[in-house]
Design a protein around this motif. Structure first.
Motif, short mmCIF file in Angstrom:
data_model
loop_
_atom_site.label_atom_id
_atom_site.label_comp_id
_atom_site.label_asym_id
_atom_site.label_seq_id
_atom_site.Cartn_x
_atom_site.Cartn_y
_atom_site.Cartn_z
N LEU A 314 8.48 7.21 104.37
CA LEU A 314 8.00 8.07 103.28
C LEU A 314 6.48 8.23 103.36
CD1 LEU A 314 8.98 9.60 100.78
CD2 LEU A 314 8.54 7.57 99.44
N ARG A 315 5.81 7.13 103.67
CA ARG A 315 4.35 7.17 103.79
C ARG A 315 3.95 8.14 104.91
NH1 ARG A 315 1.28 3.97 107.26
NH2 ARG A 315 -0.95 4.11 106.81
N ASN A 316 4.63 8.01 106.06
CA ASN A 316 4.36 8.91 107.18
C ASN A 316 4.52 10.36 106.76
OD1 ASN A 316 3.73 7.14 109.17
ND2 ASN A 316 5.82 6.92 109.92
N GLN A 317 5.62 10.62 106.05
CA GLN A 317 5.91 12.00 105.64
C GLN A 317 4.81 12.54 104.71
OE1 GLN A 317 8.78 12.77 102.49
NE2 GLN A 317 10.00 13.96 103.93
N TRP A 357 -4.69 19.92 96.79
CA TRP A 357 -5.43 19.26 97.87
C TRP A 357 -6.42 18.24 97.32
CZ3 TRP A 357 -10.62 19.07 99.48
CH2 TRP A 357 -10.79 18.43 100.73
N PHE A 358 -7.24 18.65 96.36
CA PHE A 358 -8.28 17.76 95.84
C PHE A 358 -7.73 16.84 94.74
CE2 PHE A 358 -12.39 16.89 93.59
CZ PHE A 358 -13.01 16.27 94.65
N GLY A 359 -6.55 17.20 94.19
CA GLY A 359 -5.94 16.43 93.10
C GLY A 359 -5.88 14.94 93.36
N PRO A 360 -5.41 14.50 94.55
CA PRO A 360 -5.34 13.06 94.81
C PRO A 360 -6.68 12.34 94.65
CG PRO A 360 -4.19 14.26 96.52
CD PRO A 360 -4.84 15.28 95.65
N LEU A 428 10.74 6.33 86.19
CA LEU A 428 10.37 5.34 87.20
C LEU A 428 9.26 5.85 88.12
CD1 LEU A 428 11.75 2.61 87.43
CD2 LEU A 428 12.92 3.46 89.45
N GLU A 429 9.29 7.14 88.32
CA GLU A 429 8.30 7.77 89.21
C GLU A 429 6.87 7.45 88.76
OE1 GLU A 429 8.49 11.97 88.92
OE2 GLU A 429 7.36 12.31 90.75
N ASN A 430 6.71 7.34 87.44
CA ASN A 430 5.36 7.10 86.91
C ASN A 430 4.90 5.66 87.05
OD1 ASN A 430 4.51 9.69 85.55
ND2 ASN A 430 6.61 9.40 84.83
N LEU A 431 5.87 4.81 87.30
CA LEU A 431 5.53 3.39 87.32
C LEU A 431 5.39 2.88 88.75
CD1 LEU A 431 8.08 2.38 84.53
CD2 LEU A 431 5.68 3.03 84.23
N GLY A 432 4.45 3.38 89.45
CA GLY A 432 4.18 2.89 90.80
C GLY A 432 4.30 3.95 91.87
N PHE A 433 5.40 4.71 91.84
CA PHE A 433 5.62 5.69 92.90
C PHE A 433 4.52 6.74 92.95
CE2 PHE A 433 7.23 9.64 94.65
CZ PHE A 433 7.82 9.22 95.82
N ARG A 434 4.22 7.28 91.76
CA ARG A 434 3.23 8.34 91.70
C ARG A 434 1.87 7.84 92.19
NH1 ARG A 434 1.97 11.67 86.22
NH2 ARG A 434 0.12 12.67 87.03
N GLN A 435 1.55 6.61 91.82
CA GLN A 435 0.25 6.04 92.19
C GLN A 435 0.17 5.81 93.70
OE1 GLN A 435 2.18 4.99 89.66
NE2 GLN A 435 0.92 5.70 87.96
N ILE A 436 1.26 5.27 94.25
CA ILE A 436 1.24 4.99 95.69
C ILE A 436 1.28 6.31 96.48
CG2 ILE A 436 3.73 4.66 96.17
CD1 ILE A 436 2.86 2.16 97.74
N TRP A 440 -1.22 7.68 99.41
CA TRP A 440 -0.81 8.23 100.70
C TRP A 440 -1.41 9.62 100.92
CZ3 TRP A 440 4.98 6.85 99.55
CH2 TRP A 440 5.19 5.49 99.81
N ARG A 441 -1.42 10.39 99.85
CA ARG A 441 -1.99 11.75 99.98
C ARG A 441 -3.48 11.67 100.30
NH1 ARG A 441 -0.40 14.60 94.62
NH2 ARG A 441 -1.38 16.43 95.52
N LEU A 442 -4.12 10.68 99.68
CA LEU A 442 -5.54 10.46 99.97
C LEU A 442 -5.72 10.07 101.43
CD1 LEU A 442 -8.00 10.57 98.08
CD2 LEU A 442 -7.87 8.10 97.87
N GLU A 443 -4.80 9.24 101.89
CA GLU A 443 -4.80 8.82 103.29
C GLU A 443 -4.65 10.05 104.21
OE1 GLU A 443 -2.45 5.44 105.75
OE2 GLU A 443 -2.14 5.41 103.59
N GLY A 444 -3.80 10.98 103.76
CA GLY A 444 -3.60 12.22 104.51
C GLY A 444 -4.88 13.02 104.63
N ILE A 445 -5.65 13.05 103.54
CA ILE A 445 -6.93 13.78 103.57
C ILE A 445 -7.88 13.10 104.57
CG2 ILE A 445 -8.96 14.45 102.21
CD1 ILE A 445 -7.12 14.63 99.75
#
Lengths: 464, 349
Positions: A314-317, A357-360, A428-436, A440-445
């Motif tokens: 998922l991180r790779n994606q 794009w800049f959101g993360p 559940l998405e808000n409790l960890g998934f969204r943050q991580i 990852w998106r930041l990592e993508g940038i």
């Protein structure tokens, strides 16, 4: 400037970012509602007229394949089940290191066959063309490895029909998917590209390459991605359709007018998010040259794709997606506020640039700011709780609106309990998934900025 | 406002807005869930209704019963959907019996009401039912809908008009086709199919002759569904008189579709066109004839200046019936032109 003023400025900034993103989502939701409503109104007539009229445009289906020995035969067999009067299947073996070509040769009795190959787009060296002796509409290109874009370009060169369809080797299409998408090209001759709505295949029952029973996955990551996909396709994309401002159609299943794509130079080989980059470039070319066109999407769920079920894949994606977004926007940056940019240059491009794009960057800095501020005692518990409630509340609200869109239209998930599971995923998405995911998106940038990671990318598939 | 109160104001606003979203989400979710339960129950009841009425309708296909229990208003739509589905699969007298049965249940009145409904889905169903009922009193209203409404309603109305009165539908249909450029050809074909080629072919051919050349190609393509003799005559006339390359190409396409060896001469003339796509179209039209007569004509096109014309010619020769590999080798060996030899080698090896 005192620390308190600085904190206040930050708080106000985050507040306005939040208001902005709310309005943006609200606008997309309302706009998508019109698209879905129109689609649902026209559907009875479409169903009545879907018998072959003899006017369907023939389509070349291009399947890029790299190390797909385990799935490629199933993919092709599923494609052969499409209820469409005229289409060819072009499989492009992009220098696979496994037995992809060999399994194709054996299963479809391929023989080397000289084909008319018009080199409209530059590609890596072609080793050979094959044609099936059992299925006349199957062709295979064996070529040197050049990446997915290069493989698609080779497929376009060989294709003989005016429309081509690009699918991922792991996409599961419904048998009438092609009719739905091609109808957009018939309804509006200015249409140059059209994408379909993709759903998550995890949890579904698949027989002979067809989804026969739709259900939600029990894997929590897949479940969260289900709600993400619903949001992304039901309003994130459809919302832009009335403005002709759609910046992406899914690479998992999309149909293009071949000449329009050749005119802009085909898929860009130097990018990861080739599907989005092509769409942005098509906008760019047509807008700046004042050529009327339309890029469409249909709400009908016509294809399923397998979502990664482990964090590493998922991180790779997500890194690839964010990097693809960065490349697509940066390569076409002069479309931003271009005098001839229209709704794309002045609305969808800037909004995507800022929020997607800049959101993360803003979101991640927000997390740091609030957590650090709280730790240092600059931010009160009340403030932290208030922003947490606001953030979770709004995210949940958007997900609920998406479920409403799904409820008034397709109800793909037939069980009543599915709604509970989707709500659970949205929470559940808000409790960890969204943050991580933000991380990852930041990592993508960063990956885009420092030019790391390239190629086809690997996602561990379980098979559905 | 001082710093502290500004800060408190923002925190409060955030809290209230957040609570508003959470509460709204909870209410909406409850509504969705209850609605889903309602829909599931409704579907179940409709299914029960359909299971009950399907055998009744099937039993009464051969004889209309004297009396039937009335259909409750809440099941009107379920009944009409079932009735329409049966209409789609039946032919002849059974269809008429089904119509009488619907009338005895006053479904014609229900369909009229639905046609005037504000909900488009209901309108469509009403229009389809009136068409299947061949309800002539609805014809003028249907024509009005076809004239004024959006694509979906217009097409559905025309579909039903064709079912009610074929002759009266053809003229409005042809004028709509010409006026409303947004109508996709594939949807028009479905209606033409309903009308039948014996009725629409000549009026459509006449319309094409009267139309400006710019608008002709799209209409010419519709002639593929027309009577073959009328279509071929039209194509011949157009190939004799037209100058517009798109019209010529579409007419050649029509001859390719019908494949009649009597047209060899008229197609052959276009092998000398200045435009390569016309020459290629002519080659394709010739190859569709599938007769050995065209072999010497095609051989000449092997030396065409355009690669694609040569390629299509070579492919056409190869696909001719009873032409063996040896025959093609012989053709190759008697060529003097390097390009002709190359293209034959290309398709052969």
């Amino acid at each position: 400037m005192s620390l308190s003023i600085l904190v206040l400025i930050f708080q106000i900034n985050y507040f306005f970012y939040f208001v902005g993103i709310n309005l943006y989502y609200l606008f997309l939701n309302i706009s998508a509602l019109f698209v879905i409503n129109k689609h649902m109104e026209e559907k009875p007539l479409f169903n009545k007229l879907k018998n072959y009229s003899g006017f369907e445009l023939p389509v070349s289906v291009i399947v890029p394949a790299y190390n797909e020995e385990k799935t490629i035969v199933q993919t092709v067999l599923a494609l052969l089940q499409l209820k469409y009067p005229e289409y060819e299947i072009i499989i492009v073996n992009d220098g696979s290191k496994d037995e992809t070509l060999q399994v194709l040769i054996e299963r479809f009795s391929l023989v080397p066959y000289p084909e008319s190959y018009k080199r409209s787009l530059e590609t890596q060296h072609i080793y050979n063309f094959y044609s099936s002796t059992t299925h006349p509409n199957i062709k295979v290109i064996d070529k040197e490895n050049g990446g997915k874009s290069d493989a698609l370009n080779a497929g376009i060169n060989l294709s003989k029909y005016p429309l081509f369809c690009c699918i991922d080797a792991d996409s599961i299409l419904s048998t009438d998917s092609m009719n739905f998408v091609v109808s957009k090209f018939l309804d509006d001759p200015l249409t140059i590209a059209c994408g379909g709505t993709i759903r998550i295949a995890n949890g579904c029952k698949v027989v002979n390459g067809q989804v026969v029973e739709v259900a939600l996955s029990k894997n929590i990551l897949a479940l969260i991605q289900t709600i993400e996909y619903l949001r992304a396709f039901l309003f994130g994309r459809l919302g832009w359709v009335p403005l002709n401002g759609l910046l992406i159609v899914s690479g998992s299943f999309s149909v293009f007018k071949k000449q329009a794509v050749i005119k802009v130079g085909g898929y860009s080989t130097g990018t990861i998010g080739e599907d989005m980059e092509l769409i942005v470039r098509l906008h760019h070319y047509h807008r700046t040259n004042s050529i009327p066109y339309n890029i469409a999407a249909i709400p009908e769920p016509i294809a399923f794709t397998e979502a990664p079920e482990d964090l590493s894949s998922l991180r790779n994606q997500r890194i690839r997606w964010q990097r693809g977004l960065s490349e697509s926007l940066s390569k076409n940056i002069d479309l931003l506020l271009h005098p001839k940019g229209g709704t794309v240059g002045w609305i969808s491009f800037p909004i995507t640039l800022f929020f997607e794009w800049f959101g993360p960057v803003i979101e991640f800095s927000g997390y740091i700011f609030f957590l650090l501020g709280y730790y240092l005692g600059i931010i009160s518990t009340e403030a932290l709780v208030a922003f947490l409630i606001l953030s979770v509340g709004f995210s949940l609200f958007i997900s609920i609106i998406t479920i409403i869109l799904e409820e008034i239209s397709f109800k793909v998930y037939p069980r009543a309990m599915s709604i509970f599971y989707l709500l659970f995923a949205a929470l559940l998405e808000n409790l960890g998934f969204r943050q991580i995911n933000t991380l990852w998106r930041l990592e993508g940038i960063f990956s885009w900025l420092f030019r790391t990671r390239r190629g086809w990318g690997t996602i561990r598939r379980r098979g559905v | 406002m001082d710093l502290v109160s500004t800060n408190i104001f923002i925190i409060r606003i955030s809290l209230y807005v957040g609570i508003f979203f959470l509460l709204s989400s909870t209410i909406l979710f409850t509504m969705i869930f209850l609605n889903r339960l309602r829909i599931i129950r409704k579907h179940k009841k409709e299914e029960e209704f359909t299971n009950k009425w399907r055998p009744i309708l099937l039993e009464n296909l051969y004889k209309v019963p004297d009396s039937l229990e009335p259909v409750p208003a809440k099941y009107n739509i379920a009944f009409l959907i079932l009735w329409n589905n049966l209409q789609d699969v039946l032919r002849g007298k059974e269809k008429e019996h089904l119509n009488q049965l619907a009338r005895s249940l006053k479904m014609d009145q229900v369909a009229f009401k639905m046609m005037n409904s504000r909900k488009m889905v209901n309108q469509i169903l009403g229009i389809l039912v009136l068409g299947n009922l061949k309800e002539s009193s609805s014809f003028d209203k249907l024509k009005e809908i076809a004239e004024k409404s959006n694509l979906t309603l217009s097409m559905t109305a025309l579909h039903s008009m064709a079912k009610i009165n074929l002759e009266k539908t053809i003229n409005p249909l042809l004028s709509f086709i010409k006026e409303r450029g947004e109508w996709p050809s594939y949807k028009i074909v479905m209606i033409l199919d309903e009308i039948g080629s014996s009725i629409f072919s000549q009026p459509l051919a006449d319309l094409i002759k009267r139309t400006k050349s710019k608008e002709q190609p799209v209409l010419i393509k519709l002639m593929k569904f027309a009577d073959s003799e009328i279509a071929k005559t039209l194509a011949e006339d157009l190939l004799d008189s037209a100058f517009d390359p798109e019209v010529i190409s579409a007419s050649l396409g029509l001859l390719e579709y019908f494949g009649d060896s009597r047209n060899i001469k008229i197609i052959e003339r276009h092998l000398n066109s200045d435009l390569s796509f016309i020459r290629m179209k002519a080659v394709k039209a010739l190859s569709a004839l599938g007769s050995l007569e065209i072999l010497p004509i095609l051989e000449k096109s092997l030396t065409d200046s355009d690669w694609w014309v040569r390629y299509r010619t070579a492919q056409s020769i190869i696909s001719l019936p009873m032409v063996t590999r040896e025959d093609i080798l012989k053709i190759r060996d008697r060529q003097n032109d390097k390009f002709a030899i190359d293209i034959l080698n290309y398709v052969l090896f």
